[in-house]
Design a protein around this motif. Structure first.
Motif, PDB file in Angstrom:
ATOM      1  N   THR A  93       0.852  -1.190   0.000  1.00  0.00           N
ATOM      2  CA  THR A  93       0.000   0.000   0.000  1.00  0.00           C
ATOM      3  C   THR A  93       0.887   1.239   0.000  1.00  0.00           C
ATOM      4  OG1 THR A  93      -1.691  -1.202   1.238  1.00  0.00           O
ATOM      5  CG2 THR A  93      -1.821   1.209   1.268  1.00  0.00           C
ATOM      6  N   THR A  94       0.638   2.124  -0.921  1.00  0.00           N
ATOM      7  CA  THR A  94       1.383   3.386  -0.964  1.00  0.00           C
ATOM      8  C   THR A  94       0.375   4.522  -0.835  1.00  0.00           C
ATOM      9  OG1 THR A  94       2.988   2.371  -2.455  1.00  0.00           O
ATOM     10  CG2 THR A  94       3.038   4.773  -2.265  1.00  0.00           C
ATOM     11  N   VAL A  95       0.666   5.428   0.071  1.00  0.00           N
ATOM     12  CA  VAL A  95      -0.247   6.544   0.312  1.00  0.00           C
ATOM     13  C   VAL A  95       0.482   7.845   0.024  1.00  0.00           C
ATOM     14  CG1 VAL A  95      -1.658   7.710   2.038  1.00  0.00           C
ATOM     15  CG2 VAL A  95      -1.516   5.226   2.045  1.00  0.00           C
ATOM     16  N   SER A  96      -0.156   8.688  -0.764  1.00  0.00           N
ATOM     17  CA  SER A  96       0.349  10.043  -1.036  1.00  0.00           C
ATOM     18  C   SER A  96      -0.563  10.996  -0.276  1.00  0.00           C
ATOM     19  CB  SER A  96       0.296  10.347  -2.530  1.00  0.00           C
ATOM     20  OG  SER A  96       0.981   9.328  -3.248  1.00  0.00           O
ATOM     21  N   ILE A  97       0.029  11.777   0.616  1.00  0.00           N
ATOM     22  CA  ILE A  97      -0.778  12.558   1.561  1.00  0.00           C
ATOM     23  C   ILE A  97      -0.577  14.036   1.298  1.00  0.00           C
ATOM     24  CG2 ILE A  97      -1.379  12.873   3.990  1.00  0.00           C
ATOM     25  CD1 ILE A  97       0.499  10.409   4.517  1.00  0.00           C
ATOM     26  N   GLY A  98      -1.658  14.713   0.947  1.00  0.00           N
ATOM     27  CA  GLY A  98      -1.578  16.152   0.724  1.00  0.00           C
ATOM     28  C   GLY A  98      -2.235  16.929   1.851  1.00  0.00           C
TER      29      GLY A  98
END
Lengths: 347, 347
Positions: A93-98
Motif C-alpha cells: 500500500t502506498t499513500v500520497s498525503i496532501g
C-alpha cells in the motif's frame, strides 16, 4: 511557555484541563501554529494497493506519478509526502498525503484532480485505490513536536511555536484540542458502507478520530541508532501490528505502520503510524493502558532517559476528531479490510 | 457495574469525569462502601522511630504495647494494623494505624489515649514519636481493591461493593473522589513547623494528599511468588526508594515503604507505601509519567498479563485529599526528615 490552544481559539470553558494551571511539563515540546485566518485544513490520503506481482508495480508507479503531478498544480497541497506499508491482507500500500490550509483551494483541486483517483480512472484488476480525507476545523485537530522538525499538517502551518504546557501527561492530547474546552467529543453513530460495483463509499460517523504519529531517526548515529533500531522499533512495530490485526478489540478501525519514502520511492529513516479510531477516548484508553502501548511508552522512556537531551530521534503526531461532514472515504476495487471498509465489514 | 461515587454523594457536576459514560474497564475492581450515616473517618498513624541499638527496641516495644492496649478501648479504632520500615535516615520506624468511622469516638479516644503518644509520655533520648492524622469527610477519600480483601480504611467500611466503572485509566483516582465532581482540589498554602523544645507540630495546608497503596502476596505460590518477588517487588522498591530519597523533586513530601507485621511484630507477606504529597495532581503526575512509576506499572502489567485471572496477588489503595483542618501532625524528639517535618525543612 504558552497554551497549546492559541489565544484566538480560547473560550470560556465548560470542561477543565486535566492539569492545574501551575503545571510545568518535565521536558519541552511544541505545536504547529497557524495564521488566525486559517479556519480549516484538509488532510487527504490517496492510497493505492496491489500485490507485489508482475505488472501491478508498474501500473501503480504510473498512478503515483499522476498524483504527484496533480499535487504540483497551483491549487495543490501546500505540503505533501508519501509512505508505504504492507497491509494486513499482504497488499503493498502506498499513500500520497496532501495537506491544504485553504478548503476552497482543496475543493477546487479535488474537483479537478482528486475526484478521479478512486473513481475508476486507474481501473485495473490488479490495483485498488482509495481516498481518505478529513477537513477539520482548526478547533478539531492538534499537533505535537519533540523537536524543530516539520511533518504532516505542520507543513501548511506558519511554523512551530514556543514550548507548550499541555503535554507529557495522559490527557494532553485532548487538552490540546481547542474543542475540548467545551465538548467531550463522544462518537456519534456508526460507519456504513455504500457499494456500487467496484466503488465503495464509507458513510462516516461523528467524532471519528485519526492519528498520525511519527518518528524520524535520520539524525541518529552509533549507539543511539542501534538503541532505536533494536530496542524501540521492534516494540513500536509490535504495537502497530496489534492495531492492524486486532485493533477492533480496542475500537481502532484500521491502522497502517508506514515507511516514509522519497521521490524515487526509496525509504528514508522516517516512519509513522496512521490509525482510524472510533473515538478520541478509545485512542486515549489504548495509549495509556493497553499492554502494547504501555510497552512502547516504556521503551521510549528508557531510550529518552538513556540519551537525555542529546537524543536525536524526533517525534511528532497529529490528531483529529472530525465531524461526519468533515470526512470523506472512497474505495475502488479494494479488498474488504482496506482502511475504513474494515470498520464496517468487521473483517 | 456501578459508579465509585455512591448515590448519596452524587451531585450536579461542575467538572467531568475523564472517561465517557459508556466506558467499560478491562478488568474488575471494587471500592469500600460505607453506611450513608458515615460522614467522616479518621486515619491515625502513630509512629515510633529509633536506632537498632541496645535499649531502644525494648523501650519501643513497651510503647507499642501501650498503643495496642489503648486501641482496645471501647472508643478505639474499628480496625487497626501495624507496619515498619527503615527510614531515609536509617531509623527503624514502626507505625500503628487506627481507623475510625465516627469522629466523635475518635475525638474521645484521642483525648484519653492518643494525645499522649507524641507529647512526651515516652520521653527517652533513644525514641522519636509521631502522630499523623487525617479526618477526611467522605467526599475526600477513595479506595480501590483488586480482590475481595479488606485493608486500611476499608476495615471500618460495611464491605466492598460491586465492580466499579472508574478505574484502569489515568485519572480514575481523581474520578473516584466524590469531591472531584465539583472541585479541582488544588493545594492551598505551604506547610509550616512550630517547634517547642522536643515537640513539633506541622501546620498543614489545604488539599494535602495521602496515599496508602498496598500489596498482599500471602496467596501466591510457585512461579507467581517468584515472579512477584524477583520481577515486581524490586521495581516497586526502587520507586519507593526514589520517593523517600528524592521525592521532593516531584512534590512528594515523604514516603515510607512499609512491611506489615503481625501481633508478634513478625512480617507477613503484605507491604504498602504511604506517601504525603503536596497535591493529588502531583501524585497523578508521578504515577503516570515518572520513570520510576512507569517501571512499576510496566512490571505489574507484565506480571498480571502473565498470570491472568489466576493471579493471587491482591492490590489495594486508599487516597485522601484533606482540608487543612482535617490534618494533624505532631512529632516528639524526631529527626528532621521524619514525615511532614521533611516537607518544611526541605532536608
Amino acid at each position: 511557555m504558552e497554551s497549546a490552544i492559541p489565544p484566538h481559539l480560547q473560550c470560556p470553558r465548560l470542561r477543565h484541563r486535566r492539569v492545574p494551571d501551575d503545571y510545568v511539563p518535565p521536558y519541552p515540546a511544541t505545536v504547529a501554529r497557524y495564521r488566525s485566518e486559517v479556519t480549516r485544513v484538509a488532510m487527504a490520503y490517496f492510497g493505492i494497493q496491489h500485490r507485489a506481482d508482475a505488472l501491478a508495480p508498474a501500473l501503480a508507479a504510473r498512478a503515483l506519478h499522476c498524483i504527484a503531478e496533480a499535487f504540483a498544480a497551483a491549487t495543490g497541497p501546500g505540503h505533501w509526502d508519501r509512505a508505504r506499508c504492507v497491509d494486513a491482507a499482504g497488499y503493498l500500500t502506498t499513500v500520497s498525503i496532501g495537506y491544504w490550509d485553504d478548503p476552497a483551494a482543496y475543493a477546487t483541486w479535488f474537483a479537478e484532480h482528486g475526484a478521479r483517483w478512486a473513481s475508476g480512472a486507474f481501473n485495473d484488476p490488479a490495483l485498488g485505490l482509495f481516498t481518505e480525507v478529513l477537513q477539520p476545523a482548526v478547533d478539531r485537530f492538534e499537533t505535537l513536536f519533540s523537536a524543530d522538525v516539520v511533518e504532516g499538517v505542520a507543513g501548511v502551518s506558519s511554523g512551530l511555536g514556543q514550548p507548550i504546557q499541555e503535554h507529557a501527561y495522559w490527557g494532553g492530547m485532548r487538552d490540546r484540542l481547542a474543542l475540548s474546552q467545551t465538548d467531550g467529543m463522544a462518537p456519534e453513530g456508526a460507519p456504513q458502507v455504500v457499494t456500487e460495483g467496484l466503488h465503495q463509499r464509507v458513510l462516516p460517523h461523528g467524532n471519528l478520530c485519526l492519528i498520525r504519529s511519527g518518528q524520524d531517526w535520520t539524525g541518529t548515529q552509533g549507539n543511539e541508532r542501534r538503541m532505536y533500531t533494536e530496542e524501540v522499533e521492534p516494540v513500536l512495530r509490535a504495537g502497530m501490528d496489534f492495531l492492524q490485526a486486532q485493533g477492533r478489540q480496542v475500537d481502532c478501525y484500521a491502522n497502517r505502520y508506514m515507511a516514509v519514502v522519497d521521490a524515487q520511492g526509496q525509504p528514508v529513516d522516517k516512519s509513522f503510524g496512521m490509525g482510524w479510531w472510533r473515538s478520541l477516548a478509545a485512542l486515549e484508553r489504548w495509549a495509556e493502558s493497553h499492554p502494547t502501548h504501555v510497552a512502547i511508552f516504556g521503551a521510549a522512556m528508557k531510550y529518552l532517559g538513556t540519551m537525555g537531551p542529546a537524543a536525536q530521534l524526533k517525534l511528532y503526531h497529529e490528531v483529529t476528531v472530525a465531524r461526519a461532514e468533515e470526512q470523506y472515504f472512497e474505495y475502488f476495487n479494494c479488498h474488504p479490510r482496506t482502511g475504513m471498509l474494515g470498520a464496517v465489514t468487521g473483517a
